[in-house]
Enzyme design. Sequence first.
Site, PDB file in Angstrom:
ATOM      1  N   ARG A  54       0.807  -1.220   0.000  1.00  0.00           N
ATOM      2  CA  ARG A  54       0.000   0.000   0.000  1.00  0.00           C
ATOM      3  C   ARG A  54       0.842   1.273   0.000  1.00  0.00           C
ATOM      4  O   ARG A  54       1.884   1.339   0.654  1.00  0.00           O
ATOM      5  CB  ARG A  54      -0.936   0.001   1.219  1.00  0.00           C
ATOM      6  CG  ARG A  54      -1.989  -1.095   1.143  1.00  0.00           C
ATOM      7  CD  ARG A  54      -2.722  -1.298   2.458  1.00  0.00           C
ATOM      8  NE  ARG A  54      -3.780  -2.286   2.311  1.00  0.00           N
ATOM      9  CZ  ARG A  54      -3.593  -3.609   2.378  1.00  0.00           C
ATOM     10  NH1 ARG A  54      -2.376  -4.090   2.616  1.00  0.00           N
ATOM     11  NH2 ARG A  54      -4.597  -4.432   2.216  1.00  0.00           N
ATOM     12  N   HIS A  88      -0.863  -2.537  -4.551  1.00  0.00           N
ATOM     13  CA  HIS A  88      -0.278  -3.428  -5.562  1.00  0.00           C
ATOM     14  C   HIS A  88      -0.252  -2.815  -6.967  1.00  0.00           C
ATOM     15  O   HIS A  88      -0.489  -3.494  -7.962  1.00  0.00           O
ATOM     16  CB  HIS A  88      -1.028  -4.757  -5.587  1.00  0.00           C
ATOM     17  CG  HIS A  88      -0.862  -5.585  -4.353  1.00  0.00           C
ATOM     18  ND1 HIS A  88       0.254  -5.518  -3.554  1.00  0.00           N
ATOM     19  CD2 HIS A  88      -1.688  -6.503  -3.770  1.00  0.00           C
ATOM     20  CE1 HIS A  88       0.121  -6.365  -2.538  1.00  0.00           C
ATOM     21  NE2 HIS A  88      -1.044  -6.964  -2.640  1.00  0.00           N
ATOM     22  N   HIS A 143       2.722 -12.786  -5.507  1.00  0.00           N
ATOM     23  CA  HIS A 143       1.597 -12.955  -4.575  1.00  0.00           C
ATOM     24  C   HIS A 143       1.057 -14.391  -4.569  1.00  0.00           C
ATOM     25  O   HIS A 143      -0.155 -14.604  -4.465  1.00  0.00           O
ATOM     26  CB  HIS A 143       0.474 -11.976  -4.945  1.00  0.00           C
ATOM     27  CG  HIS A 143      -0.321 -11.475  -3.788  1.00  0.00           C
ATOM     28  ND1 HIS A 143      -1.061 -12.305  -2.970  1.00  0.00           N
ATOM     29  CD2 HIS A 143      -0.500 -10.224  -3.309  1.00  0.00           C
ATOM     30  CE1 HIS A 143      -1.683 -11.585  -2.053  1.00  0.00           C
ATOM     31  NE2 HIS A 143      -1.353 -10.312  -2.224  1.00  0.00           N
ATOM     32  N   ASP A 190      -1.917  -9.984   8.278  1.00  0.00           N
ATOM     33  CA  ASP A 190      -1.743  -9.266   7.019  1.00  0.00           C
ATOM     34  C   ASP A 190      -0.787  -8.118   7.305  1.00  0.00           C
ATOM     35  O   ASP A 190      -1.156  -6.945   7.241  1.00  0.00           O
ATOM     36  CB  ASP A 190      -3.081  -8.761   6.474  1.00  0.00           C
ATOM     37  CG  ASP A 190      -2.969  -8.239   5.040  1.00  0.00           C
ATOM     38  OD1 ASP A 190      -1.869  -8.346   4.458  1.00  0.00           O
ATOM     39  OD2 ASP A 190      -3.973  -7.724   4.506  1.00  0.00           O
ATOM     40  N   GLU A 216       5.139 -12.418   0.735  1.00  0.00           N
ATOM     41  CA  GLU A 216       5.435 -11.416  -0.283  1.00  0.00           C
ATOM     42  C   GLU A 216       6.674 -10.621   0.137  1.00  0.00           C
ATOM     43  O   GLU A 216       6.592  -9.724   0.965  1.00  0.00           O
ATOM     44  CB  GLU A 216       4.246 -10.477  -0.463  1.00  0.00           C
ATOM     45  CG  GLU A 216       2.924 -11.186  -0.739  1.00  0.00           C
ATOM     46  CD  GLU A 216       1.738 -10.300  -0.401  1.00  0.00           C
ATOM     47  OE1 GLU A 216       1.649  -9.194  -0.963  1.00  0.00           O
ATOM     48  OE2 GLU A 216       0.909 -10.698   0.435  1.00  0.00           O
TER      49      GLU A 216
END
Length: 375
Positions: free
Chosen positions: A108, A133, A207, A277, A342
């Site tokens: 982000r 992304h 991803h 996350d 990631e």
Amino acid sequence: MQYILLLPILCLLASCGKPEPTTSDTDPPTPMPTITETTFGEIPGKGTAQLYTLTNAAGNTVKITNYGGIVTSIIHEGVEMTIGFDELERYLEPYPYYGALIGRYGNRIANARFALDGETFDLVPNEKGHQLHGGTDGFDKQLWSASKEETNDAAALTLTHVSPDGDMGFPGELTVSCVYTWTNDNELRLDYEATTTKNTIVNLTNHTYFNISAADTVTAVLLELNADAYTPVDDQLIPFGQNEPVADTPFDFRRAKPIGRDIAADHPQIALASGYDHNWALNDYDGSLKQFAVLTDPASGRKLYCSTTEPGVQIFTTNFKPGQFRTRGGGPVPIHGGICLETQHFPDSPNQEAFATPRLNAGDTYKTTTVYRFE
């Protein structure tokens, strides 16, 4: 005396004409890694996508399409390791970046804006006013050029793309490549490179959603992570701007533990994402390739070793509501059905004074490497 002298001669005669067997006489030749190419389908307004199957000497396979650089499948010892689709059409519908190559900027950027060299750049937002992304038409939606190479040790697929100046708001024409190499050691190696015509920022990643177990979820899979700190975020998953110790929190994976042990813990950061996350700041970062994580499936003993040259990793535990997304065969993805690792520079780093911005100057070359090894 004569009898004794004749013994070596008789033995020599008996063996005459019977050479020792060699490896080539008894063993079949080791198969070379191969790449096969098939038509995957049409991308409206962009052309025809291909699907490439990389097969190593053991017969294990990785499938990659040049649409979005998507890893659609990894088969190791007959078991599917990823969440994904077998049909191109499913990737043209809204989906959560399964296996995709992410850019220009993974993760982000707050308020879809950043400043570089005194100039402010407004990006295309695609998540609550932020950019995620790379925006609405990121690298995951591009048709990449492809070339193939087969050697005795590996099959390699090189994907290249030219992103024009101003694409999704980013400055500079960016020429980017990613080499996917599938080795006989069951390593999937990703080597990224990029050059630009203007000073810019770049943060490339992949991803892929992994599940190395035969279970529907990864909650029983063990994760060991070489990271003493993680990056807390606000209610829109934007970093506050500093890292915090993992000690005495659900984010401590310095010793291997089941991913599901603390995934529903009473912790404000867990509640924000309904699981993990978050970015972890990897220990001992110096830009060299280092192992940072190990996934272990206790039931099968299967392992996934992860290495990178990057300073961080965003771990996402597929925190979707049941039925929100589907996978191959059309079945729903259960909550915590996979885990993403990631590799990256930290999220929103261009807007965070404490984080290093992954800038790329005109005339320089961006290079990073990530390796996923199955055992």
